[in-house]
Design a protein around this motif. Structure first.
Motif, PDB file in Angstrom:
ATOM      1  N   GLY A 120       0.819  -1.204   0.000  1.00 35.15           N
ATOM      2  CA  GLY A 120       0.000   0.000   0.000  1.00 35.15           C
ATOM      3  C   GLY A 120       0.857   1.259   0.000  1.00 35.15           C
ATOM      4  O   GLY A 120       0.508   2.269  -0.624  1.00 35.15           O
ATOM      5  N   GLU A 127       3.755   1.677  -1.393  1.00 33.40           N
ATOM      6  CA  GLU A 127       4.282   1.933  -2.734  1.00 33.40           C
ATOM      7  C   GLU A 127       3.173   2.373  -3.688  1.00 33.40           C
ATOM      8  O   GLU A 127       3.404   3.183  -4.582  1.00 33.40           O
ATOM      9  CB  GLU A 127       5.006   0.689  -3.250  1.00 33.40           C
ATOM     10  N   HIS A 128       1.937   1.843  -3.490  1.00 36.27           N
ATOM     11  CA  HIS A 128       0.816   2.318  -4.311  1.00 36.27           C
ATOM     12  C   HIS A 128       0.598   3.815  -4.049  1.00 36.27           C
ATOM     13  O   HIS A 128       0.352   4.596  -4.973  1.00 36.27           O
ATOM     14  CB  HIS A 128      -0.435   1.497  -4.015  1.00 36.27           C
ATOM     15  N   SER A 144       0.920   6.713  -6.771  1.00 40.16           N
ATOM     16  CA  SER A 144      -0.223   7.623  -7.018  1.00 40.16           C
ATOM     17  C   SER A 144       0.221   9.072  -6.992  1.00 40.16           C
ATOM     18  O   SER A 144      -0.191   9.874  -7.827  1.00 40.16           O
ATOM     19  CB  SER A 144      -1.297   7.482  -5.951  1.00 40.16           C
ATOM     20  N   GLY A 202       5.334  -4.047  -7.702  1.00 35.74           N
ATOM     21  CA  GLY A 202       4.031  -3.405  -7.815  1.00 35.74           C
ATOM     22  C   GLY A 202       2.903  -4.333  -7.397  1.00 35.74           C
ATOM     23  O   GLY A 202       3.130  -5.378  -6.770  1.00 35.74           O
ATOM     24  N   ASN A 203       1.669  -3.915  -7.721  1.00 34.04           N
ATOM     25  CA  ASN A 203       0.473  -4.712  -7.400  1.00 34.04           C
ATOM     26  C   ASN A 203      -0.631  -4.255  -8.357  1.00 34.04           C
ATOM     27  O   ASN A 203      -0.395  -3.350  -9.170  1.00 34.04           O
ATOM     28  CB  ASN A 203       0.117  -4.528  -5.908  1.00 34.04           C
ATOM     29  N   GLY A 255      -3.022  -2.350  -8.066  1.00 30.03           N
ATOM     30  CA  GLY A 255      -3.314  -0.914  -7.969  1.00 30.03           C
ATOM     31  C   GLY A 255      -2.280  -0.092  -8.720  1.00 30.03           C
ATOM     32  O   GLY A 255      -2.625   0.844  -9.459  1.00 30.03           O
ATOM     33  N   THR A 256      -1.000  -0.424  -8.563  1.00 27.11           N
ATOM     34  CA  THR A 256       0.045   0.354  -9.250  1.00 27.11           C
ATOM     35  C   THR A 256       0.048   0.055 -10.742  1.00 27.11           C
ATOM     36  O   THR A 256       0.468   0.884 -11.539  1.00 27.11           O
ATOM     37  CB  THR A 256       1.446   0.059  -8.671  1.00 27.11           C
ATOM     38  N   THR A 264       5.179  -2.048 -14.978  1.00 26.86           N
ATOM     39  CA  THR A 264       5.617  -3.018 -13.977  1.00 26.86           C
ATOM     40  C   THR A 264       6.792  -3.832 -14.497  1.00 26.86           C
ATOM     41  O   THR A 264       6.795  -4.251 -15.651  1.00 26.86           O
ATOM     42  CB  THR A 264       4.449  -3.966 -13.620  1.00 26.86           C
ATOM     43  N   GLN A 314       0.250   5.976   3.320  1.00 27.79           N
ATOM     44  CA  GLN A 314      -1.034   6.147   2.635  1.00 27.79           C
ATOM     45  C   GLN A 314      -1.795   7.352   3.187  1.00 27.79           C
ATOM     46  O   GLN A 314      -2.688   7.864   2.520  1.00 27.79           O
ATOM     47  CB  GLN A 314      -1.893   4.877   2.784  1.00 27.79           C
ATOM     48  N   PHE A 351      -5.892   1.970  -1.682  1.00 33.22           N
ATOM     49  CA  PHE A 351      -4.553   1.507  -2.049  1.00 33.22           C
ATOM     50  C   PHE A 351      -4.470  -0.011  -1.900  1.00 33.22           C
ATOM     51  O   PHE A 351      -4.904  -0.567  -0.892  1.00 33.22           O
ATOM     52  CB  PHE A 351      -3.501   2.190  -1.166  1.00 33.22           C
ATOM     53  N   HIS A 352      -3.889  -0.645  -2.918  1.00 28.44           N
ATOM     54  CA  HIS A 352      -3.774  -2.107  -2.927  1.00 28.44           C
ATOM     55  C   HIS A 352      -2.502  -2.563  -2.207  1.00 28.44           C
ATOM     56  O   HIS A 352      -1.496  -1.859  -2.202  1.00 28.44           O
ATOM     57  CB  HIS A 352      -3.693  -2.621  -4.370  1.00 28.44           C
TER      58      HIS A 352
END
Ligand code: AMP
Ligand code: GLY
Length: 425
Positions: free
Chosen positions: A10, A12-13, A17, A33-34, A36-37, A43, A296, A365-366
């Protein structure tokens, strides 16, 4: 500018962002990443514990600035490898990262430089630790900390001698924390509210970028086992301007001067974990990175472009002016999967994330999420952080929980009291 964010949670998301508004989407990279990103950045996959693989990725994609989210890459020297390759990176060297990776180093360093922290003894053998615990020189309850990284699980607060002896046995004889427990720090137990104080540093100077309060226990009202963090709010109403000045003067500035004087100047984010005791702020811990879920809630309150600050930190020339912070608040609620923090359940279909994101004053956020056959599913302990924005805590809390209620998956768990402390303060 081509920018790479290292990490996949989260935090890093939230970084991606923020940067998505300042960097061309084709120039913004993240590893691993994930989901969300993946909507905001390109990626790549590189193992986080392999600085050689990370610098290879930066070479291949001609990355001009790398930002490290988690402590793992820093603990294995990613900043040193990037520096040798002449590549800009935000994060401390392996030697400077000892502020987080070795509690014995951090405590001895604070002692050398007069930084207020709990009285302590570093013990490298079970006999020495047992003798300290038996002497009661630090009083009871007694705090016992594994020296090395232990993912937030290496701290025991022992109520009496027997509990302390058991904890010493677990760590040093049964080796419950592996090599991390080969050395223990025993320290006096402090009391008071805990706040997190964040600065960005360029080797000689540090600039405040916000404060927050985490919720480390799994259950409401701070009950149950410790976790990585079940929610956070920012700013902390307990840190007013005079207290922030005091923390800079008594703690942050001496740390920057001390690290430089000892030959490992500190660059990157520094997270100062404080306990506000009756005799003033004391350092509980340092982290050499942003917090998760604190990032976050603090990053969107920085009221000016982030990229110039990051470049300044990496180059050693942070702008002179203080960083402007928005006069607003954020409340972030972590949604975790069944079994967290002991275990986690994966592959549970998640619904409602888009509906939650579409609400006013909400960001999602993921962290532990993945796509399986076009469906968003759980893939870890902490799954999402849902952040409510507002001018006051009541509004931000209401927004965060209205969004949380849109989201659903089997076994989802979250605390219902995130932000309550901010109101009672
Ligand atoms: P740490 O990993 O050092 O942050 O410790 C984890 C948690 O243990 C902190 O967030 C505090 O709640 C608690 N803790 C650590 N050190 C002390 C201390 N000296 N006195 C009281 N509580 C502590
Ligand atoms: N939320 C606590 C941490 O990131 O260490």
């Amino acid at each position: 500018m081509k920018v790479l964010v290292i990490g996949g949670g989260g935090r890093e998301h939230a970084l991606v962002s923020r940067l998505a508004a300042e960097v061309d989407p084709l120039d913004l990279w993240v590893t691993p990443g994930n989901p969300g990103t993946a909507r905001l950045a390109r990626t790549a996959l590189a193992p986080l514990d392999r600085p050689d693989a990370l610098v290879e990725l930066a070479d291949r994609e001609r990355i001009e600035l790398t930002i490290v989210g988690p402590e793992l890459p820093l603990s294995v020297g990613v900043a040193d490898v990037f520096a040798r390759a002449g590549r800009l990176l935000v994060g401390p060297s392996q030697a400077a990262a000892r502020l987080e990776t070795s509690k014995a180093f951090a405590k001895a360093f604070m002692h050398r430089h007069g930084v207020p922290t709990a009285r302590f003894r570093s013990c490298t053998s079970a006999d020495q630790a047992l003798a300290t615990a038996r002497s009661a020189e630090l009083g009871y309850p007694l705090v016992l900390k594994a020296d090395g990284l232990a993912a937030g699980k290496g701290v025991v607060i022992a109520g009496d001698r027997q509990e302390a002896e058991m904890a010493i046995h677990d760590a040093m004889i049964a080796k419950r924390f592996g090599a991390s427990g080969a050395s223990l720090v025993l320290e006096e137990c402090l009391t008071g509210p805990e706040v997190s104080f964040f600065v960005i540093c360029d080797g000689t100077r540090a600039v405040p970028i916000g404060t927050a309060q985490d919720h480390k226990r799994i259950f409401n009202d701070d009950r149950g086992p410790n976790t990585g963090g079940m929610g956070a709010f920012a700013p902390s109403p307990l840190v007013d301007a005079p207290l922030a000045d005091l923390v800079m003067r008594r703690i942050v500035d001496p740390v920057l001067r001390g690290m430089a004087a000892e030959g490992c100047p500190y660059r990157g984010f520094l997270y100062v974990g404080l306990m506000l005791t009756a005799t003033g702020p004391q350092v509980i811990e340092f982290n050499v990175r942003l917090g998760d879920p604190e990032a976050q809630v603090i990053l969107s309150l920085i009221g000016e472009p982030l990229l110039p600050l990051l470049v300044g930190a990496a180059r050693g020339n942070l702008p002179d002016a203080p960083v402007r912070l928005e006069p607003q608040v954020r409340v972030g609620v972590v949604i975790a999967s069944r079994g967290y923090p002991e275990s986690s359940e994966s592959d549970q279909p998640i619904t409602g994330v888009e509906a939650a994101e579409h609400l006013d004053g909400v960001s999602v956020f993921h962290a532990g999420t993945a796509h399986r056959a076009g469906q968003l599913v759980t893939a870890g302990g902490r799954v999402l952080t849902v952040v409510g924005h507002g001018r006051d805590y009541t509004t931000a809390i209401a927004r965060a929980y209205a969004a949380v209620e849109r989201i659903s998956f089997d076994g989802m768990q979250y605390r219902r009291d995130i932000g309550k402390k901010a109101i009672s303060a």
